[in-house]
Motif scaffolding. Structure first.
Motif, short mmCIF file in Angstrom:
data_model
loop_
_atom_site.label_atom_id
_atom_site.label_comp_id
_atom_site.label_asym_id
_atom_site.label_seq_id
_atom_site.Cartn_x
_atom_site.Cartn_y
_atom_site.Cartn_z
N ARG A 5 16.10 19.60 -12.47
CA ARG A 5 17.20 19.85 -11.51
C ARG A 5 18.17 20.70 -12.09
N GLY A 54 25.71 9.66 -17.26
CA GLY A 54 26.90 10.27 -16.23
C GLY A 54 26.40 11.19 -14.89
N GLY A 76 25.33 4.74 -7.04
CA GLY A 76 25.69 5.73 -7.57
C GLY A 76 25.70 7.26 -7.04
N ARG A 98 12.74 9.07 1.64
CA ARG A 98 11.94 8.05 0.73
C ARG A 98 11.65 6.68 1.34
N ALA A 111 19.86 1.45 -18.95
CA ALA A 111 20.69 0.71 -18.28
C ALA A 111 21.58 1.11 -17.13
N GLN A 142 18.70 9.85 -16.97
CA GLN A 142 19.49 8.67 -17.09
C GLN A 142 19.01 7.66 -18.20
N SER A 143 19.95 6.93 -18.55
CA SER A 143 19.82 5.90 -19.53
C SER A 143 19.22 4.58 -18.78
N LYS A 177 34.07 0.33 -20.69
CA LYS A 177 32.90 0.80 -19.69
C LYS A 177 31.72 1.62 -20.48
N GLY A 228 26.15 6.06 -19.20
CA GLY A 228 24.59 6.42 -19.60
C GLY A 228 24.92 8.07 -19.65
N SER A 263 21.56 -0.24 -13.43
CA SER A 263 22.62 -0.73 -12.99
C SER A 263 23.12 -0.51 -11.57
N THR A 264 22.51 0.81 -11.29
CA THR A 264 22.88 1.49 -9.92
C THR A 264 21.92 1.27 -9.00
N SER A 318 25.68 9.46 -12.33
CA SER A 318 26.45 8.99 -10.76
C SER A 318 27.22 9.81 -10.43
N GLY A 332 12.37 7.57 -10.02
CA GLY A 332 13.13 8.39 -9.33
C GLY A 332 12.63 10.07 -9.57
N VAL A 341 14.48 12.43 -11.16
CA VAL A 341 14.82 12.88 -12.59
C VAL A 341 14.68 11.93 -13.80
N ALA A 375 31.24 4.71 -13.18
CA ALA A 375 31.22 4.88 -14.57
C ALA A 375 32.62 5.15 -15.23
C1 LIG Z 1 20.20 15.06 -10.37
C2 LIG Z 1 20.31 14.00 -10.04
C3 LIG Z 1 19.02 13.13 -9.49
C4 LIG Z 1 18.97 11.95 -9.17
N1 LIG Z 1 17.98 11.31 -8.93
C5 LIG Z 1 17.95 10.04 -8.21
C6 LIG Z 1 16.83 9.45 -7.87
O1 LIG Z 1 15.56 9.95 -7.54
N2 LIG Z 1 16.71 8.26 -7.45
C7 LIG Z 1 17.92 7.53 -7.61
O2 LIG Z 1 17.85 6.26 -7.17
N3 LIG Z 1 19.03 7.93 -8.12
C8 LIG Z 1 19.14 9.29 -8.52
N4 LIG Z 1 20.09 9.70 -9.11
C9 LIG Z 1 21.14 8.84 -9.48
C10 LIG Z 1 21.19 8.41 -10.61
O3 LIG Z 1 19.85 7.50 -11.11
C11 LIG Z 1 22.09 6.84 -10.78
O4 LIG Z 1 23.30 7.29 -10.42
C12 LIG Z 1 21.92 6.26 -12.34
O5 LIG Z 1 23.03 5.25 -12.37
C13 LIG Z 1 22.28 7.20 -13.42
O6 LIG Z 1 22.22 6.91 -14.72
P1 LIG Z 1 23.31 7.14 -15.91
O7 LIG Z 1 22.48 6.74 -17.09
O8 LIG Z 1 23.46 8.46 -15.84
O9 LIG Z 1 24.30 5.91 -15.59
P2 LIG Z 1 25.89 6.49 -15.43
O10 LIG Z 1 25.94 7.13 -14.29
O11 LIG Z 1 26.39 7.06 -16.83
O12 LIG Z 1 26.50 5.15 -15.05
C14 LIG Z 1 26.10 4.38 -13.90
C15 LIG Z 1 26.52 2.88 -14.01
O13 LIG Z 1 25.76 2.22 -15.22
C16 LIG Z 1 26.93 1.78 -15.86
N5 LIG Z 1 26.13 1.57 -17.22
C17 LIG Z 1 25.73 2.48 -18.13
N6 LIG Z 1 25.33 1.96 -19.10
C18 LIG Z 1 25.58 0.70 -19.12
C19 LIG Z 1 25.24 -0.38 -19.93
N7 LIG Z 1 24.82 -0.15 -21.01
N8 LIG Z 1 25.88 -1.75 -19.75
C20 LIG Z 1 26.43 -1.85 -18.45
N9 LIG Z 1 26.71 -0.77 -17.56
C21 LIG Z 1 26.14 0.39 -17.76
C22 LIG Z 1 28.07 2.42 -15.77
O14 LIG Z 1 29.19 1.77 -16.27
C23 LIG Z 1 28.02 2.81 -14.34
O15 LIG Z 1 28.52 1.81 -13.66
C24 LIG Z 1 20.21 11.13 -9.45
C25 LIG Z 1 21.38 11.66 -10.27
C26 LIG Z 1 21.27 13.08 -10.32
C27 LIG Z 1 22.58 13.74 -10.95
#
Ligand SMILES: Cc1cc2nc3c(=O)[nH]c(=O)nc-3n(C[C@H](O)[C@H](O)[C@H](O)COP(=O)(O)OP(=O)(O)OC[C@H]3O[C@@H](n4cnc5c(N)ncnc54)[C@H](O)[C@@H]3O)c2cc1C
Length: 436
Positions: A301, A53, A393, A342, A119, A116-117, A48, A51, A123-124, A55, A111, A113, A60
């Motif tokens: 945040r 983290g 997520g 929203r 991908a 996030q990466s 897996k 990004g 992805s979510t 979610s 969004g 914040v 993830a």
């Molecule tokens: C404080 C906070 C605020 C937020 N605000 C919003 C918002 O305003 N709007 C909204 O919609 N969401 C919001 N979120 C949720 C967030 O945007 C999603 O959960 C997003 O997926 C997180 O991105 P990440 O890079 O941390 O991915 P992760 O949580 O690390 O991973 C998410 C998924 O993506 C997959 N993934 C990551 N990289 C790859 C890759 N290279 N290839 C294939 N799969 C991959 C992981 O395996 C997992 O399935 C927020 C979360 C937090 C903690």
């Protein structure tokens, strides 16, 4: 952090998900990702990518090989004529946004914040707000995926799997590159002001239609809200960012430092919450400013929380909020975090919460030191009664049997997953639950 058996411990931002990967790899190229995947499959491990983290679900989590793509964060190509930018999948939105600006470009919507990466966000189905706008995935016009065989698959707009390739839940393979359709860089005029909830609901259609990006936060146990209207300004409008003191006061002190203190106190004295919410809502005063789009969309945040968010048909919103108010009124639990509301337009991404439906989103939060189970379960019952689709997520307890009836292309997505990943190299307990 290392456990006695020397396996690393991974945890998400919300600190409600932990995993113990067999190993962590930091590949620097698509070829290196392919090699890691082949090796992992040969060793019988799952794989897996994570990004930031961010979610709240275990989407993830992995006990197999965890991939960090932080060495793959470059912009690879920019076509200024079309506004298309090819980026490596590990780039964070925080780093990407100013780099896009330097090229005269921006993502059309974000969004609230930016750690996030690319991908992970894609992805979510990460989204912001906007009556005629979409989640980030709608800006994706191409993805490169390393599949379970270690092959490199390119999915572009002509590909039959284009609808599946933009919100993949991480289930189809490791995304290594993403092409984003950007728009010319723009400034937003932000107007933030408190409003009474009945007034917001009375004027809702107009507020949503008349503003590029409208959202509001409702303070539970009160009729107070904080509204945000963000609108594009004509080219040539000067930036008027929030002054440094005001920014510190509103965004750092009141919204984070003071809010953290309040949450620590009321975590042990929950009967105080309704009164405290009323006072907290009253401290937020109106303000207006003009800044680069990404500086307006994104806020710091630092108060840790857990979140559940569902997309529902827009017409359901008044009833949904009434039902939440009735749950609060029944005295089940006092909740200190505002509820975020929203709006987005229907999109054509198969597993997007916005698939073929204009939505409202209602997000419930709980301070991380307080148990969210009862509140989120009650909210989920309300949301699912209105056709709710949970953010992939954010916390929910639903499974594949629910999604088969909620997403028209669910079966098609699962069929592609079966074809690309029959051995479930990219699966985990969460994906087994939601995809079957
Ligand atoms: C404080 C906070 C605020 C937020 N605000 C919003 C918002 O305003 N709007 C909204 O919609 N969401 C919001 N979120 C949720 C967030 O945007 C999603 O959960 C997003 O997926 C997180 O991105 P990440 O890079 O941390 O991915 P992760 O949580 O690390 O991973 C998410 C998924 O993506 C997959 N993934 C990551 N990289 C790859 C890759 N290279 N290839 C294939 N799969 C991959 C992981 O395996 C997992 O399935 C927020 C979360 C937090 C903690």
């Amino acid at each position: 952090m290392t456990r006695p058996d020397a396996r690393p411990v991974w945890q998400n931002w919300g600190r409600n998900v932990q995993a113990h990967p067999a190993r962590i790899a930091r590949p620097g190229s698509t070829a290196e990702v392919a090699a890691v995947v082949r090796d992992a499959v040969a060793a019988g491990h799952t794989v897996k990518a994570v990004g930031a983290g961010h979610s709240f679900t275990a989407i993830a989590a992995t006990d197999g090989v965890l991939l960090r793509l932080d060495r793959m964060s470059a912009i690879l190509a920019t076509d200024t004529a079309t506004g298309r930018v090819r980026v490596q999948a590990g780039a964070s939105l925080h780093a990407l946004n100013p780099q896009l600006k330097a090229r005269g470009l921006a993502l059309p919507n974000l969004g609230d914040v930016d750690p996030q990466s690319v991908a992970g966000a894609v992805s979510t189905g990460t989204h912001g707000t906007g009556d005629k706008l979409f989640g980030i995935s709608q800006a994706v016009v191409g993805v490169q995926i390393v599949t379970a065989t270690g092959d490199v698959l390119e999915i572009d707009e002509q590909h039959p799997w284009f609808g599946a390739g933009r919100v993949t839940l991480g289930a189809l393979g490791i995304i290594t590159e993403v092409t984003l359709q950007c728009v010319p860089a723009f400034l937003l005029h932000a107007r933030e002001e408190p409003m009474a909830l009945p007034a917001v609901m009375e004027q809702l259609d107009q507020l949503v239609a008349d503003n590029d990006h409208f959202e509001f936060y409702w303070f539970p146990h009160t009729e107070k809200t904080s509204t945000k209207r963000n609108n594009r300004v004509p080219p040539g409008t000067p930036r008027q960012p929030v002054g440094r003191f005001r920014s510190w006061l509103d965004d750092q002190f009141l919204s984070n430092t003071a809010f953290e203190g309040i949450n620590r106190v009321v975590a042990g004295r929950r009967s105080w919450i309704p009164r405290v919410n009323g006072v907290a809502a009253s401290t937020l005063s109106a303000r207006e400013y003009v800044d680069d789009s990404y500086n307006v969309f994104v806020s710091p945040r630092t108060v840790r929380f857990r979140e559940s968010e569902f997309a529902m048909p827009r017409e359901a919103l008044p009833v949904v909020l009434d039902e939440l108010a009735a749950w609060f009124g029944a005295g089940h639990e006092n909740i200190s975090f505002p509820i975020e509301v929203r709006f987005t337009a229907a999109d054509d991404v198969w597993m997007s919460t916005g698939h073929e439906r204009d939505n409202c989103y209602v997000a419930v939060h709980q301070y991380w030191r307080s148990d969210p189970t009862a509140y989120f379960a009650a909210a989920q019952d309300i949301f699912t009664a209105h056709g709710g689709r949970p953010h992939w997520g954010k916390m929910h307890t639903l499974d594949a049997s629910y999604f088969a009836g909620t997403y028209a292309r669910f079966g098609d997505f699962v069929a592609i997953r079966d074809e690309l990943d029959p051995g479930r190299t990219f699966s985990n307990a969460y994906l087994d639950r939601v995809l079957g």
